[in-house]
Design a protein around this motif. Structure first.
Motif, PDB file in Angstrom:
ATOM      1  N   UNK A   1       0.892  -1.142   0.057  1.00 21.13           N
ATOM      2  CA  UNK A   1       0.024   0.077   0.019  1.00 21.13           C
ATOM      3  C   UNK A   1       0.737   1.297   0.230  1.00 21.13           C
ATOM      4  N   UNK A   2       0.350   2.629  -0.326  1.00 22.37           N
ATOM      5  CA  UNK A   2       1.126   3.646  -0.357  1.00 22.37           C
ATOM      6  C   UNK A   2       0.651   4.389   0.847  1.00 22.37           C
ATOM      7  N   UNK A  33      -5.527   4.446  -1.554  1.00 26.50           N
ATOM      8  CA  UNK A  33      -3.961   4.131  -1.310  1.00 26.50           C
ATOM      9  C   UNK A  33      -3.776   2.634  -0.922  1.00 26.50           C
ATOM     10  N   UNK A  34      -4.511   1.901  -0.735  1.00 21.57           N
ATOM     11  CA  UNK A  34      -4.364   0.528  -0.609  1.00 21.57           C
ATOM     12  C   UNK A  34      -4.480  -0.291  -1.618  1.00 21.57           C
ATOM     13  N   UNK A  35      -4.749   0.519  -2.888  1.00 23.48           N
ATOM     14  CA  UNK A  35      -4.911  -0.078  -4.198  1.00 23.48           C
ATOM     15  C   UNK A  35      -6.238  -1.174  -4.299  1.00 23.48           C
ATOM     16  N   UNK A  36      -7.237  -0.808  -3.727  1.00 26.07           N
ATOM     17  CA  UNK A  36      -8.515  -1.536  -3.936  1.00 26.07           C
ATOM     18  C   UNK A  36      -9.423  -0.894  -4.997  1.00 26.07           C
ATOM     19  N   UNK A  37      -9.471   0.518  -4.962  1.00 21.49           N
ATOM     20  CA  UNK A  37     -10.287   1.155  -5.879  1.00 21.49           C
ATOM     21  C   UNK A  37      -9.577   2.146  -6.302  1.00 21.49           C
ATOM     22  N   UNK A  38      -9.953   3.113  -7.440  1.00 18.85           N
ATOM     23  CA  UNK A  38      -9.532   4.133  -7.977  1.00 18.85           C
ATOM     24  C   UNK A  38     -10.313   5.099  -8.425  1.00 18.85           C
ATOM     25  N   UNK A  39     -10.290   6.461  -8.289  1.00 20.14           N
ATOM     26  CA  UNK A  39     -11.381   7.234  -8.717  1.00 20.14           C
ATOM     27  C   UNK A  39     -10.951   7.950 -10.188  1.00 20.14           C
ATOM     28  N   UNK A  40     -12.004   8.005 -10.935  1.00 17.27           N
ATOM     29  CA  UNK A  40     -12.068   8.754 -12.026  1.00 17.27           C
ATOM     30  C   UNK A  40     -12.865   9.978 -11.955  1.00 17.27           C
ATOM     31  N   UNK A  41     -12.236  11.275 -12.008  1.00 12.00           N
ATOM     32  CA  UNK A  41     -12.674  12.445 -11.939  1.00 12.00           C
ATOM     33  C   UNK A  41     -13.365  13.207 -13.104  1.00 12.00           C
ATOM     34  N   UNK A  42     -14.272  13.883 -13.228  1.00 13.09           N
ATOM     35  CA  UNK A  42     -14.935  14.366 -14.231  1.00 13.09           C
ATOM     36  C   UNK A  42     -14.041  15.433 -15.029  1.00 13.09           C
ATOM     37  N   UNK A  43     -14.195  15.413 -16.257  1.00 13.13           N
ATOM     38  CA  UNK A  43     -13.309  16.530 -17.043  1.00 13.13           C
ATOM     39  C   UNK A  43     -14.033  17.725 -17.155  1.00 13.13           C
ATOM     40  N   UNK A  44     -13.617  19.037 -16.722  1.00 12.00           N
ATOM     41  CA  UNK A  44     -14.111  20.160 -17.084  1.00 12.00           C
ATOM     42  C   UNK A  44     -13.239  21.239 -17.138  1.00 12.00           C
ATOM     43  N   UNK A  45     -13.751  22.192 -17.960  1.00 16.47           N
ATOM     44  CA  UNK A  45     -13.121  23.436 -18.301  1.00 16.47           C
ATOM     45  C   UNK A  45     -13.704  24.554 -17.549  1.00 16.47           C
ATOM     46  N   UNK A  46     -14.358  24.316 -16.481  1.00 17.59           N
ATOM     47  CA  UNK A  46     -15.441  25.328 -15.640  1.00 17.59           C
ATOM     48  C   UNK A  46     -16.512  25.712 -16.726  1.00 17.59           C
ATOM     49  N   UNK A  47     -16.946  25.017 -17.458  1.00 16.26           N
ATOM     50  CA  UNK A  47     -18.208  25.242 -18.019  1.00 16.26           C
ATOM     51  C   UNK A  47     -19.409  24.987 -17.136  1.00 16.26           C
ATOM     52  N   UNK A  48     -20.318  25.761 -17.332  1.00 14.63           N
ATOM     53  CA  UNK A  48     -21.383  25.758 -16.269  1.00 14.63           C
ATOM     54  C   UNK A  48     -22.413  24.581 -16.480  1.00 14.63           C
ATOM     55  N   UNK A  49     -22.300  23.882 -17.572  1.00 13.23           N
ATOM     56  CA  UNK A  49     -23.290  23.035 -17.656  1.00 13.23           C
ATOM     57  C   UNK A  49     -22.712  21.645 -17.660  1.00 13.23           C
ATOM     58  N   UNK A  50     -21.295  21.621 -17.347  1.00 14.24           N
ATOM     59  CA  UNK A  50     -20.619  20.395 -17.019  1.00 14.24           C
ATOM     60  C   UNK A  50     -20.700  19.655 -15.629  1.00 14.24           C
TER      61      UNK A  50
END
Length: 370
Positions: free
Chosen positions: A108-109, A236-253
């Motif tokens: 783990x990290x 950090x224990x390498x069980x899961x990982x997150x995928x974050x939404x892509x945004x360029x600060x557009x209000x509808x995203x």
């Protein structure tokens, strides 16, 4: 031993002036891999799971360390995250220029990052090892064999022991128990261990969907910060990982809710106790998506990808499953298990971001993208 793709990269970093750090979940083959690399060398093997080793190395002075390793060319420290002050001990050895190759593994990290990173700034090469990748299995068992086992990999995952075992469920149920997150329970002061299990179950059931920390907090009866902290520990224990939404600060995203994936499909299915064939499941789309995205994560990591991975969705519910972005070039992927599903990439994304490539990944062509 199934040949691991990471081996050439580790050998490339063989450097007596720096330590080689190999991180990854328990039971993915870190120790086996390192033992293969050092089998013909003079090696001192130290295991952080052993109490005596922890006592010896936690507060060792330089003279002790120098004498301890004097008769060996390689020092291999396994499960190093369990040893206090291990980074300082390694730093002393490297700075003394004793001509020893230091190799460190950690499951783990969690604390390893804190114990290693600061003392070893500029003194380490870091690698990550994951469950077996599609390419590793294909190379080991032939393309024809691997293609025929796709459903098996989607249901039971790709941990080495699972892939080679005839008792896959038994192995997975053992792996998905407390052993998988042993380091979280032992290295971090977890006040509510039962909550960790409930959270994992909730995340497994929400596979492929956006995750609301606030909703999880209500479901579990705790505050939002506790949920965020526990998810961070699981990552950090390498069980899961997150995928974050892509945004360029557009209000509808959508800009706040991540998607959470498991490094291994088998672990996810073991957590919810579901090993039914694909034809009888209602989560086949989420399972295939997790399989592809976790494989993309491995693939990009091993290939030295230094860009970003995201998903995209706007408030009108237009969505792209997976984006890989590097040097302002965007490749986008829509993931559908059935090749019969017609996919049209949303113009609200393509006209705004002008992706370099657009791919539709399904059960018949997935191998082209991994």
């Amino acid at each position: 031993m199934i040949k691991r793709e990471i081996i050439p990269y580790i050998l490339e970093d063989w450097d007596l002036k720096k330590a080689i750090i190999l991180l990854g979940p328990r039971q993915v083959g870190k120790t086996t891999l390192i033992n293969e690399l050092i089998k013909d060398k003079s090696v001192l093997k130290l295991n952080g799971d052993e109490p005596q080793t922890r006592i010896q190395l936690s507060n060792a002075d330089f003279n002790f360390l120098k004498n301890l390793i004097s008769d060996y060319d390689v020092v291999f420290i396994d499960e190093a995250q369990r040893i206090e002050n291990i980074g300082l001990a390694i730093k002393m050895i490297i700075d003394a220029k004793l001509g020893k190759q230091i190799i460190v593994t950690g499951s783990s990290s969690l604390d390893l990052g804190n114990k290693i990173n600061e003392p070893l700034t500029g003194r380490k090469w870091e690698h990550k090892l994951f469950p077996l990748s599609w390419r590793e299995i294909r190379n080991e068992y032939t393309f024809a064999n691997a293609i025929g086992r796709l459903e098996e990999f989607i249901i039971y995952g790709m941990y080495p022991e699972v892939v080679t075992s005839t008792q896959k469920r038994k192995v997975l149920l053992q792996l998905s128990g407390s052993y998988l997150y042993k380091d979280i329970l032992e290295l971090v002061n977890i006040k509510m261990p039962d909550l960790l299990i409930k959270l994992l179950n909730a995340l497994a059931l929400q596979l492929g969907n956006e995750v609301s920390y606030n909703e999880l907090a209500k479901i579990l009866g705790v505050d939002r910060l506790t949920v965020v902290n526990y998810i961070d520990l699981l990552e950090k224990a390498f069980v899961i990982f997150r995928l974050h939404p892509y945004s360029t600060n557009q209000r509808n995203e959508i800009t706040s809710k991540p998607k959470i994936y498991f490094y291994d499909n088998g672990i996810r299915n073991a957590i919810i106790g579901q090993f039914s064939p694909l034809k009888s499941r209602n989560d086949i789309g989420a399972l295939f998506e997790n399989f592809i995205i976790s494989e993309k994560y491995k693939r990009l990591s091993y290939d030295g990808f230094y860009g970003k991975m995201h998903y995209w969705r706007n408030t009108q519910q237009a969505e792209i499953d997976f984006l890989e972005i590097q040097e302002n070039k965007i490749n986008v992927y829509e993931i559908k298990y059935s090749p019969k599903v017609k996919v049209n990439f949303t113009k609200s994304f393509t006209e705004k971001y002008h992706p370099e490539n657009q791919f539709v990944v399904n059960s018949e062509n997935f191998w082209e993208h991994l």
